[in-house]
Design a protein around this motif. Structure first.
Motif, PDB file in Angstrom:
ATOM      1  N   GLY A   1       1.743   6.718   2.486  1.00 54.06           N
ATOM      2  CA  GLY A   1       0.802   6.796   1.368  1.00 54.06           C
ATOM      3  C   GLY A   1       0.919   5.570   0.490  1.00 54.06           C
ATOM      4  O   GLY A   1       1.981   4.965   0.387  1.00 54.06           O
ATOM      5  N   LYS A   2      -0.178   5.177  -0.119  1.00 50.98           N
ATOM      6  CA  LYS A   2      -0.151   4.046  -1.039  1.00 50.98           C
ATOM      7  C   LYS A   2      -1.069   4.368  -2.205  1.00 50.98           C
ATOM      8  O   LYS A   2      -2.231   4.729  -2.007  1.00 50.98           O
ATOM      9  CB  LYS A   2      -0.649   2.799  -0.310  1.00 50.98           C
ATOM     10  CG  LYS A   2      -0.273   1.519  -0.979  1.00 50.98           C
ATOM     11  CD  LYS A   2       1.175   1.175  -0.713  1.00 50.98           C
ATOM     12  CE  LYS A   2       1.552  -0.189  -1.221  1.00 50.98           C
ATOM     13  NZ  LYS A   2       2.996  -0.372  -1.226  1.00 50.98           N
ATOM     14  N   VAL A   3      -0.542   4.263  -3.421  1.00 53.44           N
ATOM     15  CA  VAL A   3      -1.355   4.567  -4.601  1.00 53.44           C
ATOM     16  C   VAL A   3      -2.451   3.510  -4.732  1.00 53.44           C
ATOM     17  O   VAL A   3      -2.214   2.329  -4.521  1.00 53.44           O
ATOM     18  CB  VAL A   3      -0.472   4.584  -5.865  1.00 53.44           C
ATOM     19  CG1 VAL A   3      -1.322   4.735  -7.104  1.00 53.44           C
ATOM     20  CG2 VAL A   3       0.531   5.718  -5.775  1.00 53.44           C
ATOM     21  N   GLY A   4      -3.648   3.982  -5.104  1.00 53.85           N
ATOM     22  CA  GLY A   4      -4.776   3.066  -5.260  1.00 53.85           C
ATOM     23  C   GLY A   4      -5.892   3.520  -4.343  1.00 53.85           C
ATOM     24  O   GLY A   4      -5.678   4.289  -3.419  1.00 53.85           O
TER      25      GLY A   4
ATOM     26  N   THR B   1      -3.786  -5.738  -6.721  1.00 54.32           N
ATOM     27  CA  THR B   1      -2.334  -5.559  -6.836  1.00 54.32           C
ATOM     28  C   THR B   1      -1.635  -6.490  -5.857  1.00 54.32           C
ATOM     29  O   THR B   1      -2.237  -7.026  -4.941  1.00 54.32           O
ATOM     30  CB  THR B   1      -1.932  -4.106  -6.499  1.00 54.32           C
ATOM     31  OG1 THR B   1      -2.314  -3.860  -5.147  1.00 54.32           O
ATOM     32  CG2 THR B   1      -2.602  -3.113  -7.407  1.00 54.32           C
ATOM     33  N   LYS B   2      -0.329  -6.662  -6.076  1.00 52.00           N
ATOM     34  CA  LYS B   2       0.422  -7.557  -5.183  1.00 52.00           C
ATOM     35  C   LYS B   2       0.914  -6.816  -3.948  1.00 52.00           C
ATOM     36  O   LYS B   2       1.613  -7.377  -3.123  1.00 52.00           O
ATOM     37  CB  LYS B   2       1.624  -8.125  -5.941  1.00 52.00           C
ATOM     38  CG  LYS B   2       1.232  -9.198  -6.932  1.00 52.00           C
ATOM     39  CD  LYS B   2       2.474  -9.810  -7.536  1.00 52.00           C
ATOM     40  CE  LYS B   2       2.094 -10.884  -8.561  1.00 52.00           C
ATOM     41  NZ  LYS B   2       3.260 -11.335  -9.316  1.00 52.00           N
TER      42      LYS B   2
ATOM     43  N   ARG C   1      -1.610  -7.382  11.351  1.00 53.07           N
ATOM     44  CA  ARG C   1      -2.264  -7.988  10.192  1.00 53.07           C
ATOM     45  C   ARG C   1      -1.668  -7.448   8.899  1.00 53.07           C
ATOM     46  O   ARG C   1      -1.135  -6.338   8.853  1.00 53.07           O
ATOM     47  CB  ARG C   1      -3.773  -7.759  10.218  1.00 53.07           C
ATOM     48  CG  ARG C   1      -4.206  -6.334  10.258  1.00 53.07           C
ATOM     49  CD  ARG C   1      -5.666  -6.189  10.658  1.00 53.07           C
ATOM     50  NE  ARG C   1      -6.017  -4.796  10.847  1.00 53.07           N
ATOM     51  CZ  ARG C   1      -6.491  -4.006   9.891  1.00 53.07           C
ATOM     52  NH1 ARG C   1      -6.699  -4.486   8.677  1.00 53.07           N
ATOM     53  NH2 ARG C   1      -6.798  -2.752  10.136  1.00 53.07           N
ATOM     54  N   GLU C   2      -1.761  -8.300   7.878  1.00 48.05           N
ATOM     55  CA  GLU C   2      -1.251  -7.904   6.567  1.00 48.05           C
ATOM     56  C   GLU C   2      -2.454  -7.482   5.734  1.00 48.05           C
ATOM     57  O   GLU C   2      -3.454  -8.200   5.689  1.00 48.05           O
ATOM     58  CB  GLU C   2      -0.553  -9.112   5.938  1.00 48.05           C
ATOM     59  CG  GLU C   2       0.202  -8.811   4.673  1.00 48.05           C
ATOM     60  CD  GLU C   2       0.910 -10.061   4.126  1.00 48.05           C
ATOM     61  OE1 GLU C   2       1.922 -10.471   4.712  1.00 48.05           O
ATOM     62  OE2 GLU C   2       0.427 -10.627   3.142  1.00 48.05           O
ATOM     63  N   ILE C   3      -2.377  -6.284   5.144  1.00 49.71           N
ATOM     64  CA  ILE C   3      -3.519  -5.864   4.312  1.00 49.71           C
ATOM     65  C   ILE C   3      -3.081  -5.831   2.856  1.00 49.71           C
ATOM     66  O   ILE C   3      -1.956  -5.461   2.529  1.00 49.71           O
ATOM     67  CB  ILE C   3      -4.087  -4.482   4.745  1.00 49.71           C
ATOM     68  CG1 ILE C   3      -2.975  -3.443   4.915  1.00 49.71           C
ATOM     69  CG2 ILE C   3      -4.885  -4.592   6.016  1.00 49.71           C
ATOM     70  CD1 ILE C   3      -3.481  -2.050   5.232  1.00 49.71           C
TER      71      ILE C   3
END
Length: 543
Positions: A216-219, A370-371, A363-365
């Protein structure tokens, strides 16, 4: 020989030395016989009454604040009970009851506690009539057996077909109906089904949950939740100038640190002049270069490292054009190895081209302004490993979404294992209640009272569903019961969503047979056990 000034707990041995038989007896409260049973029933009922309002699609959520101020908002019975601070021993048993339902099935954790509470409530009335608790417990067990037999009769076969996922999605949607994420109800159900089908072994009828990772990632918003056929790692490339996307990746999965070997001795190394220091620095650099060269020589174009490396190594990796990810945890390393068909390499000397993992893209998302960065490893040769990547407005929503997705995953897994279903919305309970009370009329012994009480307790589930949906509980229940009898249709339940039909087949409210059986079995076993306890002893005023 007794002594101790009437305390009644000191005994003297043959040498005249005092011995204590029961410690703190004066501070203990003891309840026996009927008082103990009444105390058990009260505790079980009070736990059930807390969960009762959380039952069903219109059930309310609970907000719990831990001693250190952490807030949890949830609808999941097992989580609510786990976080509740209960003192009473029987209440603790109720917590374990919902936990065992959660471990075994993953769904129905609220229903099982409400049922157990209702059984205890009905038991109280019969105990007051003078029925012995053992006769009552035995009667309950027979009634549960009858209810489970009846469930087998009314259960339907359900196709588990990878080419037609619709039936599975509908079952997952029933589970998610009562959760906070029912705003993107269908999408979440589809994600859960796709995840299970990606890792399911349909021949062996088994699902390995280890291969499904929930991140999970906030945002963002809940609708941004996605299923990644691969692995999502909460890391980024070790150097900001490394490329953000890699194609046709061959990755070396390392559990050895990118650093020169340290002399494992107790001696101190003192560098007294510049030449020695330079020689040491040169040696370190040569070690770094040889490590990087070994990785490059094996044909890798990405290094995934379990440990970190310092800035010097990082800079060297950038110069040598070898992107790297550092500090990747143990479980993630294993998942990456499974997904990419790579081998985890513990020493640089052991690195060979055969041990490299392969995948289509890494890949980097990034997330908005945000950083935060995350790595997505996709198009893996072994698509068995998948990641459900949840987004949400704040941490609480994400945590609750994780719990909800877990329930949905469990239900789909249960269908893969055993594809029998019954209809939800209290339909199965009403049908069982009718069958059990019909059986009661054929019994001439005192157990018939237990049978009727069991049928009444089963009706408590549809009653609670109707109550939580704002309907008139008794009217709704009697109406559905009479219709089930006249139409001989076990799929009629409570219309919680105001869909203008009580037929759960039409409304497509589906639960797994295994879950329903387990609820009735576990609740009955616990109640039987509680009814057989007639002595409870507690320290001080804990009652």
């Amino acid at each position: 020989m007794m002594g101790g000034g009437g305390m009644g707990q000191l005994v003297f041995d043959e040498y005249g030395k005092p011995m204590i038989i029961l410690k703190d007896q004066d501070a203990q409260k003891r309840l026996t016989g009927m008082d103990a049973l009444k105390s058990h029933i009260l505790a079980a009922r009070s736990v059930a009454s807390i969960l009762r309002t959380s039952l069903g699609p219109r059930g309310l959520d609970k907000m719990m604040v831990s001693p250190d101020g952490d807030v949890t908002i949830t609808n999941d019975g097992a989580t609510i009970l786990k976080q509740m601070d209960v003192d009473h021993q029987i209440a603790k048993l109720m917590v374990q009851l919902s936990q065992s339902q959660d471990d075994e099935i993953g769904d129905g954790t609220t229903g099982v506690v409400v049922l157990a509470g209702a059984l205890m409530e009905k038991a109280e009335e019969l105990l007051d009539k003078g029925i012995h608790p053992i006769r009552l417990a035995d009667g309950y067990e027979l009634a549960a057996k009858k209810a489970i037999e009846h469930l087998d009769k009314i259960a339907d076969e359900y196709p588990v077909d990878p080419n037609n996922l619709e039936p599975l999605i509908l079952t997952a949607m029933t589970t998610l109906g009562s959760k906070i994420i029912n705003r993107c109800h269908r999408q979440m159900a589809e994600i859960a089904v796709d995840a299970v089908m990606a890792v399911a072994d349909l021949e062996a009828r088994d699902v390995n949950f280890e291969l499904i990772k929930v991140e999970g990632k906030v945002g963002g918003k809940l609708e941004d939740t996605m299923l990644v056929k691969g692995v999502v790692v909460d890391k980024d490339f070790s150097h900001p100038q490394m490329p953000k996307t890699l194609k046709n990746v061959k990755c070396a999965i390392l559990t050895c640190p990118f650093e020169p070997p340290k002399p494992k001795t107790k001696h101190k190394l003192e560098v007294t002049n510049v030449e020695d220091y330079q020689a040491l620095h040169k040696y370190e650099q040569e070690q770094f270069i040889s490590m990087v060269d070994k990785v490059k020589a094996a044909g890798a174009n990405l290094a995934i490292c379990q440990w970190g490396f310092d800035d010097e190594a990082n800079h060297l990796l950038l110069q040598k054009d070898l992107p790297a990810i550092r500090w990747v945890g143990g479980p993630e390393i294993e998942l990456i190895a499974i997904a990419t068909n790579g081998r985890i390499v513990p020493r640089f000397e052991e690195l060979t081209p055969e041990k490299l993992g392969t995948c289509g893209t890494v890949r980097e998302i990034g997330f908005g302004t945000t950083k935060d960065r995350m790595m997505v490893i996709e198009d893996c040769p072994n698509t068995k490993a998948v990641t459900i990547f949840i987004r949400g407005g704040n941490r609480m929503i994400i945590e609750e979404a994780k719990r909800s997705i877990h329930d949905a995953l469990c239900v789909v897994r249960n269908l893969v294992r055993n594809n029998k279903i019954v209809y939800g919305g209290g339909a199965a309970e009403i049908s069982c209640a009718l069958a059990v009370s019909e059986e009661a009329d054929k019994i001439s012994t005192i157990e018939q009272y237990a049978f009727r009480a069991f049928a009444d307790a089963l009706e408590n589930i549809p009653l609670a569903l109707a109550e939580n949906s704002g309907l008139s509980p008794i009217h709704t229940l009697t109406d559905v019961k009479s219709r089930q009898l006249s139409e001989k249709n076990p799929a009629l339940g409570i219309d919680c969503m105001n869909a203008n039909t009580c037929d759960m087949k039409t409304q497509r409210v589906i639960e797994t047979l295994h879950s329903k059986k387990q609820q009735i079995l576990l609740a009955t076993q616990l109640v039987k056990m509680i009814l057989k306890i007639d002595d409870i002893r507690t320290q001080g005023e804990a009652m």
